[in-house]
Design an enzyme around this catalytic site. Structure first.
Site, PDB file in Angstrom:
ATOM      1  N   HIS A  55       0.848  -1.199   0.000  1.00 27.91           N
ATOM      2  CA  HIS A  55       0.000   0.000   0.000  1.00 27.91           C
ATOM      3  C   HIS A  55       0.880   1.245   0.000  1.00 27.91           C
ATOM      4  O   HIS A  55       2.101   1.148   0.093  1.00 27.91           O
ATOM      5  CB  HIS A  55      -0.988   0.004   1.170  1.00 27.91           C
ATOM      6  CG  HIS A  55      -0.361   0.095   2.530  1.00 27.91           C
ATOM      7  ND1 HIS A  55       0.376  -0.930   3.081  1.00 27.91           N
ATOM      8  CD2 HIS A  55      -0.365   1.091   3.458  1.00 27.91           C
ATOM      9  CE1 HIS A  55       0.781  -0.585   4.300  1.00 27.91           C
ATOM     10  NE2 HIS A  55       0.357   0.644   4.538  1.00 27.91           N
ATOM     11  N   HIS A  57       1.414   3.976   1.969  1.00 28.43           N
ATOM     12  CA  HIS A  57       1.935   4.743   3.100  1.00 28.43           C
ATOM     13  C   HIS A  57       3.463   4.871   3.029  1.00 28.43           C
ATOM     14  O   HIS A  57       4.154   3.911   2.673  1.00 28.43           O
ATOM     15  CB  HIS A  57       1.504   4.121   4.418  1.00 28.43           C
ATOM     16  CG  HIS A  57       0.088   4.447   4.788  1.00 28.43           C
ATOM     17  ND1 HIS A  57      -0.604   3.772   5.765  1.00 28.43           N
ATOM     18  CD2 HIS A  57      -0.775   5.391   4.314  1.00 28.43           C
ATOM     19  CE1 HIS A  57      -1.819   4.275   5.881  1.00 28.43           C
ATOM     20  NE2 HIS A  57      -1.940   5.254   5.004  1.00 28.43           N
ATOM     21  N   ASP A  59       5.867   4.785   5.123  1.00 25.63           N
ATOM     22  CA  ASP A  59       6.732   3.849   5.850  1.00 25.63           C
ATOM     23  C   ASP A  59       6.793   2.479   5.169  1.00 25.63           C
ATOM     24  O   ASP A  59       7.489   1.570   5.642  1.00 25.63           O
ATOM     25  CB  ASP A  59       6.284   3.700   7.308  1.00 25.63           C
ATOM     26  CG  ASP A  59       4.895   3.123   7.465  1.00 25.63           C
ATOM     27  OD1 ASP A  59       4.014   3.467   6.651  1.00 25.63           O
ATOM     28  OD2 ASP A  59       4.670   2.341   8.412  1.00 25.63           O
ATOM     29  N   HIS A  60       6.104   2.360   4.033  1.00 24.95           N
ATOM     30  CA  HIS A  60       6.175   1.146   3.211  1.00 24.95           C
ATOM     31  C   HIS A  60       6.755   1.417   1.823  1.00 24.95           C
ATOM     32  O   HIS A  60       7.118   0.481   1.124  1.00 24.95           O
ATOM     33  CB  HIS A  60       4.789   0.522   3.059  1.00 24.95           C
ATOM     34  CG  HIS A  60       4.222   0.008   4.346  1.00 24.95           C
ATOM     35  ND1 HIS A  60       4.095  -1.332   4.626  1.00 24.95           N
ATOM     36  CD2 HIS A  60       3.783   0.667   5.447  1.00 24.95           C
ATOM     37  CE1 HIS A  60       3.588  -1.479   5.846  1.00 24.95           C
ATOM     38  NE2 HIS A  60       3.391  -0.276   6.350  1.00 24.95           N
ATOM     39  N   HIS A 111      -7.260  -0.803   5.938  1.00 26.33           N
ATOM     40  CA  HIS A 111      -6.231   0.130   6.410  1.00 26.33           C
ATOM     41  C   HIS A 111      -6.098   1.282   5.422  1.00 26.33           C
ATOM     42  O   HIS A 111      -6.090   2.453   5.791  1.00 26.33           O
ATOM     43  CB  HIS A 111      -4.918  -0.632   6.565  1.00 26.33           C
ATOM     44  CG  HIS A 111      -3.776   0.209   7.014  1.00 26.33           C
ATOM     45  ND1 HIS A 111      -3.710   0.748   8.287  1.00 26.33           N
ATOM     46  CD2 HIS A 111      -2.631   0.586   6.382  1.00 26.33           C
ATOM     47  CE1 HIS A 111      -2.588   1.425   8.411  1.00 26.33           C
ATOM     48  NE2 HIS A 111      -1.914   1.351   7.268  1.00 26.33           N
ATOM     49  N   ASP A 131      -0.142  -3.985   6.491  1.00 25.99           N
ATOM     50  CA  ASP A 131      -0.774  -3.463   7.705  1.00 25.99           C
ATOM     51  C   ASP A 131      -2.215  -3.945   7.852  1.00 25.99           C
ATOM     52  O   ASP A 131      -3.042  -3.259   8.468  1.00 25.99           O
ATOM     53  CB  ASP A 131      -0.747  -1.936   7.699  1.00 25.99           C
ATOM     54  CG  ASP A 131       0.638  -1.379   7.980  1.00 25.99           C
ATOM     55  OD1 ASP A 131       1.571  -2.177   8.238  1.00 25.99           O
ATOM     56  OD2 ASP A 131       0.802  -0.144   7.928  1.00 25.99           O
ATOM     57  N   HIS A 169       4.688  -4.720  11.121  1.00 27.52           N
ATOM     58  CA  HIS A 169       5.046  -3.956  12.322  1.00 27.52           C
ATOM     59  C   HIS A 169       5.182  -4.858  13.536  1.00 27.52           C
ATOM     60  O   HIS A 169       4.487  -5.871  13.657  1.00 27.52           O
ATOM     61  CB  HIS A 169       3.982  -2.892  12.628  1.00 27.52           C
ATOM     62  CG  HIS A 169       3.959  -1.758  11.658  1.00 27.52           C
ATOM     63  ND1 HIS A 169       4.757  -0.643  11.793  1.00 27.52           N
ATOM     64  CD2 HIS A 169       3.235  -1.563  10.526  1.00 27.52           C
ATOM     65  CE1 HIS A 169       4.519   0.191  10.789  1.00 27.52           C
ATOM     66  NE2 HIS A 169       3.597  -0.344  10.016  1.00 27.52           N
TER      67      HIS A 169
END
Length: 255
Positions: A55, A57, A59-60, A111, A131, A169
């Protein structure tokens, strides 16, 4: 032999690295940060052959640009223009081959609306779910609705119990502490919490989990259980499985 190893990133992210035998071309899942990937690659004489994105985001995806410029990998991910660098967009039911194995794509919004999950059958099957599902918990609903996430987790519950769950995570301790409130009487969960506390005290990851474990301890996958329904009723609507899930998710947001 296929190996899957975590690269810690940021405060609690895991970037998953897949390698077949000793071949130099690795697969990287959700590289939010390029630095730990480059360090591993350069130390071991490897190269990034493929990147999987679940996805959009940061942090990915934050390390994607640098890794693409450096290694020119195949990049497989969801159809979302906000993600720069994807070379192959995939969606529900699509398949492709990597490292001698077939991978299947599941659309798992909740998410985020663009969230996808990668499943590769085998012994055992491997689930790279970003996530969506964590050990003891599930992702926060930033874009999707409760029914989206509930449907995704219901699909996961239909997978074989030995399916390894590679969430993105290290949220396990916090998730299991919430699970104690959401289902006070669960000895399997309590034993797992103790096990995971020991692992974290030695700086070991608590992942991967597996589907059988999640069905036994994760309240978001146990919304039909009387103990979970009873706890949810004290927080809001728990008239059916979906409403119980929605109540749990809202409760967890402020827990």
């Amino acid at each position: 032999m296929l190996t899957v190893k975590p690269l810690p990133a940021f405060k609690d992210n895991y970037i998953w690295v897949l390698q077949q035998d000793n071949t130099p071309g690795i697969v990287v899942v959700d590289p939010g940060d390029a630095e730990p990937v480059i360090e591993r690659v350069e130390q071991q004489g490897l190269t990034v052959a493929t990147i999987l994105i679940t996805h959009h985001h940061p942090d990915h995806t934050g390390g994607l640009k640098e890794l693409v410029e450096r290694y020119s990998p195949r990049v497989i991910g969801p159809d979302n223009s906000r993600i720069e660098g994807i070379t192959e967009t995939v969606g529900e039911g699509d398949t492709f081959r990597l490292l001698g194995r077939q991978f299947e794509v599941m659309e798992t919004p909740g998410h985020t609306l663009d969230h996808i999950t990668f499943l590769t059958p085998g012994t055992p099957p491997l689930l790279f779910c970003g996530d969506t599902l964590f050990c003891g918990g599930c992702g926060r609903l930033f874009e999707g609705e409760p029914n989206d996430m509930f449907r995704a987790l219901s699909r996961f519950a239909e997978l074989s119990d030995d399916t390894l769950v590679f969430g993105a995570h290290e949220y396990t301790l916090a998730n299991l502490k919430f699970a104690q409130a959401a289902e006070p009487e669960n000895e399997t969960r309590d034993a797992l919490l103790e096990e995971c506390q020991k692992a974290r005290s030695m700086d070991r990851p608590t992942l991967p989990s597996n589907i059988g474990r999640e069905k036994a301890v994760n309240p978001f996958m146990r919304v039909a259980e009387p103990g979970v329904r009873k706890a949810a009723q004290q927080q809001g609507d728990a008239s059916d499985e979906l409403s119980t899930f929605a109540t749990l998710r809202a409760w967890k947001d402020s827990f």
